[in-house]
Design an enzyme around this catalytic site. Sequence first.
Site, mmCIF file in Angstrom:
data_model
loop_
_atom_site.group_PDB
_atom_site.id
_atom_site.type_symbol
_atom_site.label_atom_id
_atom_site.label_comp_id
_atom_site.label_asym_id
_atom_site.label_seq_id
_atom_site.Cartn_x
_atom_site.Cartn_y
_atom_site.Cartn_z
ATOM 1 C CB SER A 140 -0.905 0.021 1.238
ATOM 2 O OG SER A 140 -1.751 -1.094 1.252
HETATM 3 N N1 SAH Z 1 -0.575 -5.089 4.273
HETATM 4 C C1 SAH Z 1 0.061 -5.411 3.018
HETATM 5 C C2 SAH Z 1 -0.802 -4.976 1.842
HETATM 6 C C3 SAH Z 1 -0.735 -5.976 0.753
HETATM 7 S S1 SAH Z 1 -1.953 -5.838 -0.505
HETATM 8 C C4 SAH Z 1 1.465 -4.826 2.951
HETATM 9 O O1 SAH Z 1 1.847 -4.023 3.825
HETATM 10 O O2 SAH Z 1 2.207 -5.190 2.053
HETATM 11 C C5 SAH Z 1 -3.270 -6.820 0.117
HETATM 12 C C6 SAH Z 1 -2.962 -8.262 0.418
HETATM 13 O O3 SAH Z 1 -4.208 -8.878 0.787
HETATM 14 C C7 SAH Z 1 -2.419 -9.091 -0.746
HETATM 15 O O4 SAH Z 1 -1.217 -9.690 -0.361
HETATM 16 C C8 SAH Z 1 -3.509 -10.126 -1.001
HETATM 17 O O5 SAH Z 1 -3.013 -11.382 -1.422
HETATM 18 C C9 SAH Z 1 -4.168 -10.224 0.353
HETATM 19 N N2 SAH Z 1 -5.545 -10.749 0.374
HETATM 20 C C10 SAH Z 1 -6.533 -10.561 -0.535
HETATM 21 N N3 SAH Z 1 -7.652 -11.217 -0.155
HETATM 22 C C11 SAH Z 1 -7.356 -11.834 1.034
HETATM 23 C C12 SAH Z 1 -8.093 -12.679 1.922
HETATM 24 N N4 SAH Z 1 -9.357 -13.046 1.686
HETATM 25 N N5 SAH Z 1 -7.450 -13.136 3.035
HETATM 26 C C13 SAH Z 1 -6.176 -12.796 3.311
HETATM 27 N N6 SAH Z 1 -5.424 -12.009 2.500
HETATM 28 C C14 SAH Z 1 -6.003 -11.543 1.375
#
Ligand code: SAH
Length: 224
Positions: free
Chosen positions: A74
């Site tokens: 993000s």
């Molecule tokens: N907090 C992360 C943001 C990553 S983007 C950071 O600091 O890098 C969002 C993430 O949510 C992705 O890695 C994606 O694979 C995950 N995601 C999407 N749907 C999800 C679900 N149902 N359960 C767990 N993770 C999920």
Amino acid sequence: MNTVEDDNEKIFKGKRKRLVEQLKEKGIVNQAVLNAILKIPRHLFLDQSEGRPALLDHAYSDKALKIGAGQTISHPFTVAFQTEKLNIAQGDKVLEIGTGCGYQTAVLLEMGAKVFSIERQKELFDKTKGFLPFIGYKGAKLVYGDGYKGMPQFAPFDKIIVTAAAPYLPNDLLAQLAIGGILVIPLGEGEEQVMNVIVKKNATQFDKQTFGKFKFVPMLQNKS
Ligand code: SAH
């Protein structure tokens, strides 16, 4: 004599200082959030395999960047905004949905939270589970699973943060929030989402506030 690594660290530290200044200009005031962002080496969290020099150059600009498996880290402003809304106190039990590269996890650990984090992409889960302790962020409970279900075995949580775009408010997450707890979740299925900050008043009543527009990757059902 300075090593190249010392020099790089100085450069990165300078870039982080500028990033923190930008975040303040954009309205972030929570000092613990700003301190965490000042300290954490964001450049190490990026996907090192794709265009490394370009990514390193952008690591401290306020951008979403690739972390592998088609996912993005993000924007620093988004991380700062969501974390500020969580109002973290030392020792808070925090559930994070979407571990991704673990940057948000590291911010929460820096702030003294006990972190439980779920990732549904096996590739990212494996990578981050090895990476976080490697750079010194130990103690987070990282789970490969479906974030819609939360972690009932560790509930209730003082705070819950969802870092992917949810099409609706998952009931299991509301149920796993402590009374007085805060859930920060971007809601919406289109290009943009609205940030929702939800406070659990009692078992059945919730207060809701909404904030601005953000862009997240979708929160998908089940594990990949
Ligand atoms: N907090 C992360 C943001 C990553 S983007 C950071 O600091 O890098 C969002 C993430 O949510 C992705 O890695 C994606 O694979 C995950 N995601 C999407 N749907 C999800 C679900 N149902 N359960 C767990 N993770 C999920």
